[in-house]
Scaffold this active site. Structure first.
Site, mmCIF file in Angstrom:
data_model
loop_
_atom_site.group_PDB
_atom_site.id
_atom_site.type_symbol
_atom_site.label_atom_id
_atom_site.label_comp_id
_atom_site.label_asym_id
_atom_site.label_seq_id
_atom_site.Cartn_x
_atom_site.Cartn_y
_atom_site.Cartn_z
ATOM 1 C CG ASP A 193 21.010 13.331 59.723
ATOM 2 O OD1 ASP A 193 21.975 14.057 59.421
ATOM 3 O OD2 ASP A 193 20.992 12.616 60.737
ATOM 4 N N GLY A 241 26.383 15.515 54.880
ATOM 5 C CA GLY A 241 27.833 15.489 55.079
ATOM 6 C C GLY A 241 28.402 14.133 54.698
ATOM 7 C CG HIS A 301 25.076 21.145 53.546
ATOM 8 N ND1 HIS A 301 24.382 20.235 54.318
ATOM 9 C CD2 HIS A 301 26.166 21.486 54.273
ATOM 10 C CE1 HIS A 301 25.042 20.048 55.458
ATOM 11 N NE2 HIS A 301 26.122 20.788 55.453
ATOM 12 C CG LEU A 358 3.210 22.590 50.492
ATOM 13 C CD1 LEU A 358 2.840 21.393 51.362
ATOM 14 C CD2 LEU A 358 4.368 22.228 49.580
HETATM 15 C C1 FPP Z 1 22.014 17.362 57.855
HETATM 16 O O1 FPP Z 1 23.088 16.705 57.230
HETATM 17 C C2 FPP Z 1 21.644 18.539 57.103
HETATM 18 C C3 FPP Z 1 21.806 19.833 57.499
HETATM 19 C C4 FPP Z 1 22.420 20.229 58.771
HETATM 20 C C5 FPP Z 1 21.420 20.944 56.633
HETATM 21 C C6 FPP Z 1 20.212 20.733 55.794
HETATM 22 C C7 FPP Z 1 20.273 21.708 54.721
HETATM 23 C C8 FPP Z 1 19.923 21.495 53.454
HETATM 24 C C9 FPP Z 1 19.316 20.270 52.945
HETATM 25 C C10 FPP Z 1 20.203 22.568 52.468
HETATM 26 C C11 FPP Z 1 19.273 23.720 52.583
HETATM 27 C C12 FPP Z 1 17.888 23.303 52.358
HETATM 28 C C13 FPP Z 1 16.875 24.106 52.153
HETATM 29 C C14 FPP Z 1 15.519 23.540 52.021
HETATM 30 C C15 FPP Z 1 17.034 25.565 52.057
HETATM 31 P P1 FPP Z 1 24.444 16.576 58.040
HETATM 32 O O2 FPP Z 1 25.349 17.669 57.584
HETATM 33 O O3 FPP Z 1 24.164 16.539 59.497
HETATM 34 O O4 FPP Z 1 24.965 15.204 57.534
HETATM 35 P P2 FPP Z 1 25.900 14.198 58.336
HETATM 36 O O5 FPP Z 1 25.094 13.728 59.522
HETATM 37 O O6 FPP Z 1 26.146 13.131 57.346
HETATM 38 O O7 FPP Z 1 27.130 14.963 58.721
#
Ligand code: FPP
Length: 232
Positions: free
Chosen positions: A13, A16, A30, A124
């Site tokens: 998390d 963003g 991301h 893994l």
């Molecule tokens: C949460 O951050 C993250 C996500 C919704 C997406 C996670 C995706 C990745 C790390 C990229 C793809 C990864 C792989 C392993 C293929 P958020 O956008 O909710 O952050 P915020 O809470 O600060 O808005």
């Protein structure tokens, strides 16, 4: 190396916020987050962890603005197709949990191929939770049980387990969540019944291998009782 968690789950998390803090577009967060995921996969391999589950896209995430969803899907497609060869070479077994039918067809094909190609790998097991929510997984499991025509007395914990997307995997021992939120947010609800929780303020794109090691060490010091008392 004693008391290593067999199965670690990570709620990645804060991508963003990481980007916004730097005046960048959310997708940059991301992108950086995907790089961090690679570091943590490698660290898990080095440590000898059996299963690593990364929460990459929740069912709720479908409600994000269309351009963020589509760029995330593109990122995922590139990530999966480009990194796949490495996964095979490193001996990683790849699996996806979640409501896969909602994903773009091209990604569904890549996932199926990757699962097939790596199914005999024994290092893994890397699990990506995509279009995933724990409640949805449980509801889908119930539907499968009804369709299979099981009688009520045939159903127990173990049987139920075998109808979940995580069939055959050990329960999750440690769940890590970055970015200061202290919630489970529909992640591995059944499998995490006795999981130890580790929360950190660090935003996912800043989550290093060193901090991952700290989380593992923290886990190793915990006393797990599973609802019983420890014999002295
Ligand atoms: C949460 O951050 C993250 C996500 C919704 C997406 C996670 C995706 C990745 C790390 C990229 C793809 C990864 C792989 C392993 C293929 P958020 O956008 O909710 O952050 P915020 O809470 O600060 O808005």
């Amino acid at each position: 190396m004693e008391n290593l968690p067999r199965h670690v789950g990570v709620i990645m998390d804060g991508n963003g916020r990481w980007a916004q803090l730097r005046g960048l577009k959310r997708i940059e967060g991301h992108r950086r987050g995907a790089e961090r995921a690679k570091d943590i996969i490698r660290a898990s391999l080095d440590l000898g962890i059996e299963v690593l589950t990364l929460y990459a896209f929740s069912i709720e995430n479908w409600q994000r603005p269309e351009d963020e969803v589509s760029t995330l899907m593109e990122l995922l497609e590139v990530y999966l197709s480009r990194e796949l060869i490495d996964l095979i070479n490193e001996g990683i077994r790849f699996r996806v949990i979640g409501n896969i039918e909602r994903l773009p067809l091209q990604i569904q094909h890549i996932i199926r191929d990757a699962e097939k190609l790596t199914e005999t790998n024994s290092r893994l097991t890397l699990v990506l939770a995509l279009s995933y929510s724990g409640r949805d997984e449980i509801v889908r499991a119930v539907k499968k049980i009804v369709k299979a025509g099981l009688e009520p007395e045939e159903i127990n914990d173990g049987v139920f387990d075998s109808f979940l997307d995580t069939k055959g995997l050990p329960p999750v021992d440690l769940i890590i969540r970055t970015s200061g939120e202290m919630r489970i947010s529909n992640f591995l609800l059944w499998q995490g019944a006795y999981a130890e929780l580790y929360f950190t303020e660090t935003l996912w794109p800043d989550f290093t291998k060193e901090e991952f090691m700290l989380a593992i060490q923290d886990f190793q010091r915990r006393e797990r009782r599973f609802g019983t008392v420890l014999s002295s």
